[in-house]
Design a protein around this motif. Structure first.
Motif, PDB file in Angstrom:
ATOM      1  N   ASP A   1      -5.566  -3.381  -6.568  1.00 15.80           N
ATOM      2  CA  ASP A   1      -6.993  -2.854  -6.153  1.00 15.80           C
ATOM      3  C   ASP A   1      -7.187  -1.287  -7.164  1.00 15.80           C
ATOM      4  O   ASP A   1      -8.010  -0.774  -6.659  1.00 15.80           O
ATOM      5  CB  ASP A   1      -6.795  -2.415  -4.645  1.00 15.80           C
ATOM      6  CG  ASP A   1      -5.537  -1.209  -4.362  1.00 15.80           C
ATOM      7  OD1 ASP A   1      -4.868  -0.913  -5.429  1.00 15.80           O
ATOM      8  OD2 ASP A   1      -5.564  -1.063  -3.320  1.00 15.80           O
ATOM      9  N   GLY A   2      -6.414  -1.495  -8.087  1.00 12.29           N
ATOM     10  CA  GLY A   2      -6.523  -0.098  -8.919  1.00 12.29           C
ATOM     11  C   GLY A   2      -5.973   1.111  -8.564  1.00 12.29           C
ATOM     12  O   GLY A   2      -5.891   2.090  -9.363  1.00 12.29           O
ATOM     13  N   TYR A   3      -4.947   1.131  -7.658  1.00  7.49           N
ATOM     14  CA  TYR A   3      -4.381   2.358  -7.036  1.00  7.49           C
ATOM     15  C   TYR A   3      -2.813   2.090  -7.016  1.00  7.49           C
ATOM     16  O   TYR A   3      -2.392   0.834  -6.627  1.00  7.49           O
ATOM     17  CB  TYR A   3      -4.870   2.882  -5.768  1.00  7.49           C
ATOM     18  CG  TYR A   3      -6.221   3.227  -5.623  1.00  7.49           C
ATOM     19  CD1 TYR A   3      -6.538   4.566  -6.223  1.00  7.49           C
ATOM     20  CD2 TYR A   3      -7.365   2.269  -5.201  1.00  7.49           C
ATOM     21  CE1 TYR A   3      -7.975   4.789  -6.308  1.00  7.49           C
ATOM     22  CE2 TYR A   3      -8.513   2.829  -5.112  1.00  7.49           C
ATOM     23  CZ  TYR A   3      -9.092   4.049  -5.698  1.00  7.49           C
ATOM     24  OH  TYR A   3     -10.327   4.170  -5.661  1.00  7.49           O
TER      25      TYR A   3
ATOM     26  N   SER B   1      -0.280   0.905 -11.090  1.00 11.14           N
ATOM     27  CA  SER B   1      -1.649   0.661 -10.464  1.00 11.14           C
ATOM     28  C   SER B   1      -1.406  -0.870  -9.954  1.00 11.14           C
ATOM     29  O   SER B   1      -0.785  -1.843 -10.589  1.00 11.14           O
ATOM     30  CB  SER B   1      -2.678   0.599 -11.228  1.00 11.14           C
ATOM     31  OG  SER B   1      -3.148   1.974 -11.603  1.00 11.14           O
TER      32      SER B   1
ATOM     33  N   LYS C   1       0.772  -1.133  -0.005  1.00 15.80           N
ATOM     34  CA  LYS C   1       0.114   0.117  -0.175  1.00 15.80           C
ATOM     35  C   LYS C   1       0.908   1.095  -0.152  1.00 15.80           C
ATOM     36  O   LYS C   1       0.413   2.382  -0.538  1.00 15.80           O
ATOM     37  CB  LYS C   1      -0.985   0.105   1.149  1.00 15.80           C
ATOM     38  CG  LYS C   1      -1.962  -1.038   1.264  1.00 15.80           C
ATOM     39  CD  LYS C   1      -2.986  -0.959   0.285  1.00 15.80           C
ATOM     40  CE  LYS C   1      -3.996  -2.077   0.499  1.00 15.80           C
ATOM     41  NZ  LYS C   1      -4.375  -2.501  -0.659  1.00 15.80           N
TER      42      LYS C   1
ATOM     43  N   TYR D   1      -2.964  12.810  -7.949  1.00 13.43           N
ATOM     44  CA  TYR D   1      -2.429  12.291  -9.229  1.00 13.43           C
ATOM     45  C   TYR D   1      -0.806  12.214  -8.846  1.00 13.43           C
ATOM     46  O   TYR D   1      -0.072  13.121  -8.428  1.00 13.43           O
ATOM     47  CB  TYR D   1      -2.370  13.405 -10.104  1.00 13.43           C
ATOM     48  CG  TYR D   1      -4.000  13.307 -10.526  1.00 13.43           C
ATOM     49  CD1 TYR D   1      -4.747  12.149 -11.375  1.00 13.43           C
ATOM     50  CD2 TYR D   1      -4.971  14.330 -10.055  1.00 13.43           C
ATOM     51  CE1 TYR D   1      -5.944  12.134 -11.754  1.00 13.43           C
ATOM     52  CE2 TYR D   1      -6.186  14.441 -10.728  1.00 13.43           C
ATOM     53  CZ  TYR D   1      -6.752  13.319 -11.027  1.00 13.43           C
ATOM     54  OH  TYR D   1      -8.047  13.078 -11.544  1.00 13.43           O
ATOM     55  N   TYR D   2      -0.273  11.306  -9.381  1.00 14.24           N
ATOM     56  CA  TYR D   2       1.144  11.214  -9.305  1.00 14.24           C
ATOM     57  C   TYR D   2       1.878  11.616 -10.567  1.00 14.24           C
ATOM     58  O   TYR D   2       1.329  11.593 -11.672  1.00 14.24           O
ATOM     59  CB  TYR D   2       1.474   9.613  -9.071  1.00 14.24           C
ATOM     60  CG  TYR D   2       1.237   8.631  -9.983  1.00 14.24           C
ATOM     61  CD1 TYR D   2       1.889   8.264 -11.104  1.00 14.24           C
ATOM     62  CD2 TYR D   2      -0.037   8.075  -9.817  1.00 14.24           C
ATOM     63  CE1 TYR D   2       1.531   7.469 -12.116  1.00 14.24           C
ATOM     64  CE2 TYR D   2      -0.390   7.045 -10.744  1.00 14.24           C
ATOM     65  CZ  TYR D   2       0.324   6.660 -11.982  1.00 14.24           C
ATOM     66  OH  TYR D   2      -0.001   5.791 -12.624  1.00 14.24           O
TER      67      TYR D   2
ATOM     68  N   PHE E   1       0.983  14.062  -4.254  1.00 17.46           N
ATOM     69  CA  PHE E   1       0.690  12.733  -4.190  1.00 17.46           C
ATOM     70  C   PHE E   1       1.566  12.006  -2.957  1.00 17.46           C
ATOM     71  O   PHE E   1       1.384  11.147  -2.438  1.00 17.46           O
ATOM     72  CB  PHE E   1       1.243  11.882  -5.388  1.00 17.46           C
ATOM     73  CG  PHE E   1       0.993  10.510  -5.146  1.00 17.46           C
ATOM     74  CD1 PHE E   1      -0.201   9.934  -5.530  1.00 17.46           C
ATOM     75  CD2 PHE E   1       2.008   9.843  -5.168  1.00 17.46           C
ATOM     76  CE1 PHE E   1      -0.434   8.626  -5.348  1.00 17.46           C
ATOM     77  CE2 PHE E   1       1.821   8.160  -5.293  1.00 17.46           C
ATOM     78  CZ  PHE E   1       0.512   7.797  -5.250  1.00 17.46           C
TER      79      PHE E   1
ATOM     80  N   SER F   1       0.924   2.322  -5.206  1.00 14.00           N
ATOM     81  CA  SER F   1       1.711   2.643  -3.723  1.00 14.00           C
ATOM     82  C   SER F   1       1.432   4.032  -3.386  1.00 14.00           C
ATOM     83  O   SER F   1       2.004   4.735  -4.277  1.00 14.00           O
ATOM     84  CB  SER F   1       2.810   1.769  -3.591  1.00 14.00           C
ATOM     85  OG  SER F   1       2.489   0.426  -3.530  1.00 14.00           O
TER      86      SER F   1
ATOM     87  N   ARG G   1      -3.126   7.884  -2.140  1.00 17.79           N
ATOM     88  CA  ARG G   1      -2.721   7.038  -3.356  1.00 17.79           C
ATOM     89  C   ARG G   1      -4.192   7.149  -4.002  1.00 17.79           C
ATOM     90  O   ARG G   1      -4.162   6.705  -5.190  1.00 17.79           O
ATOM     91  CB  ARG G   1      -2.393   5.652  -2.752  1.00 17.79           C
ATOM     92  CG  ARG G   1      -3.185   4.993  -2.142  1.00 17.79           C
ATOM     93  CD  ARG G   1      -2.551   3.546  -1.578  1.00 17.79           C
ATOM     94  NE  ARG G   1      -2.526   2.660  -2.378  1.00 17.79           N
ATOM     95  CZ  ARG G   1      -3.456   1.523  -2.507  1.00 17.79           C
ATOM     96  NH1 ARG G   1      -4.424   1.595  -1.531  1.00 17.79           N
ATOM     97  NH2 ARG G   1      -3.217   0.790  -3.370  1.00 17.79           N
ATOM     98  N   LYS G   2      -5.137   7.263  -3.213  1.00 18.56           N
ATOM     99  CA  LYS G   2      -6.525   7.493  -3.911  1.00 18.56           C
ATOM    100  C   LYS G   2      -6.991   8.915  -4.259  1.00 18.56           C
ATOM    101  O   LYS G   2      -7.989   8.886  -4.908  1.00 18.56           O
ATOM    102  CB  LYS G   2      -7.785   6.892  -2.793  1.00 18.56           C
ATOM    103  CG  LYS G   2      -7.284   5.349  -2.623  1.00 18.56           C
ATOM    104  CD  LYS G   2      -8.243   4.662  -1.506  1.00 18.56           C
ATOM    105  CE  LYS G   2      -7.969   3.397  -1.457  1.00 18.56           C
ATOM    106  NZ  LYS G   2      -8.883   2.663  -0.510  1.00 18.56           N
ATOM    107  N   THR G   3      -6.551   9.844  -3.722  1.00 19.82           N
ATOM    108  CA  THR G   3      -6.930  11.230  -4.241  1.00 19.82           C
ATOM    109  C   THR G   3      -6.188  12.023  -4.894  1.00 19.82           C
ATOM    110  O   THR G   3      -6.525  13.457  -5.240  1.00 19.82           O
ATOM    111  CB  THR G   3      -7.372  11.903  -2.713  1.00 19.82           C
ATOM    112  OG1 THR G   3      -6.203  11.942  -1.818  1.00 19.82           O
ATOM    113  CG2 THR G   3      -8.238  11.061  -1.925  1.00 19.82           C
TER     114      THR G   3
END
Length: 189
Positions: free
Chosen positions: A100-102, A97, A71, A167-168, A139, A104, A163-165
């Motif tokens: 889980d689609g995200y 990704s 994670k 952009y990297y 990020f 780390s 990681r979910k909110t």
């Protein structure tokens, strides 16, 4: 408290013990091992991955063999970490990704032997460039070494949320070699 699987990225050279493990990595494992579900400390060494492979394949191999299902990637930053190609590769692979689609989350930890330890303003040219890019986007996050388990857990949980909110930025090509101080790369504006 939710326990997360974390990957530790660090420079093996100047901070190493005779057995090859980072002093701070070992201290991290010993002190914080109980607050994570798993700590993955198997980092890349010379010869593990052919540097002539395409970037996509390099990242795929790192994801498959090193950072699978993590994670958060914790980048331990000592005085010589900024230009290490394997640290760069590990950060880049962490931004792919996961199941889980995200990607780390990325958490930089300034170690006590770093020039900017405990300073409020950290010189981003002394950080791995890909980490600095992701600090600029929001990020990644950056904190100083601590032995406080609640603070470390807070930093990890913050990286998991980011990681979910956010952009990297993984737009840089992978480093092809270790940089020396004359080749220091500044973060993007």
């Amino acid at each position: 408290m939710v326990k997360h699987k974390v990957f530790i990225s660090f420079h093996h050279g100047k901070d190493s013990e005779k057995e090859g493990g980072s002093l701070y990595r070992t201290a991290f494992e010993n002190h914080f091992g109980n607050i994570f579900s798993t700590i993955v400390t198997q980092s890349i060494h010379d010869g593990d991955i052919d540097p002539d492979l395409p970037e996509k394949k390099i990242k795929e191999l790192i994801c498959k063999h090193y950072i699978k299902d993590t994670k958060v990637t914790i980048v331990m930053i000592g005085p010589h970490t900024y230009g290490r190609k394997y640290v760069d590769w590990e950060i880049s692979a962490s931004l792919r990704s996961h199941p889980d689609g995200y990607p780390s989350g990325i958490l930089g930890i300034i170690l006590p032997d770093h020039k900017d330890f405990l300073k409020e303003d950290v010189d981003h040219s002394l950080l791995p460039p890909r980490l600095a890019d992701n600090l600029a986007t929001g990020f990644a996050s950056l904190h100083h070494w601590t032995f406080d388990p609640s603070k470390m857990a807070e930093h990890i949980n913050g990286a998991v949320q980011k990681r979910k909110t956010f952009y990297y930025d993984d737009s840089r090509p992978l480093l092809s070699h270790d940089l020396d101080t004359k080749e220091r790369v500044d973060a993007k504006p």
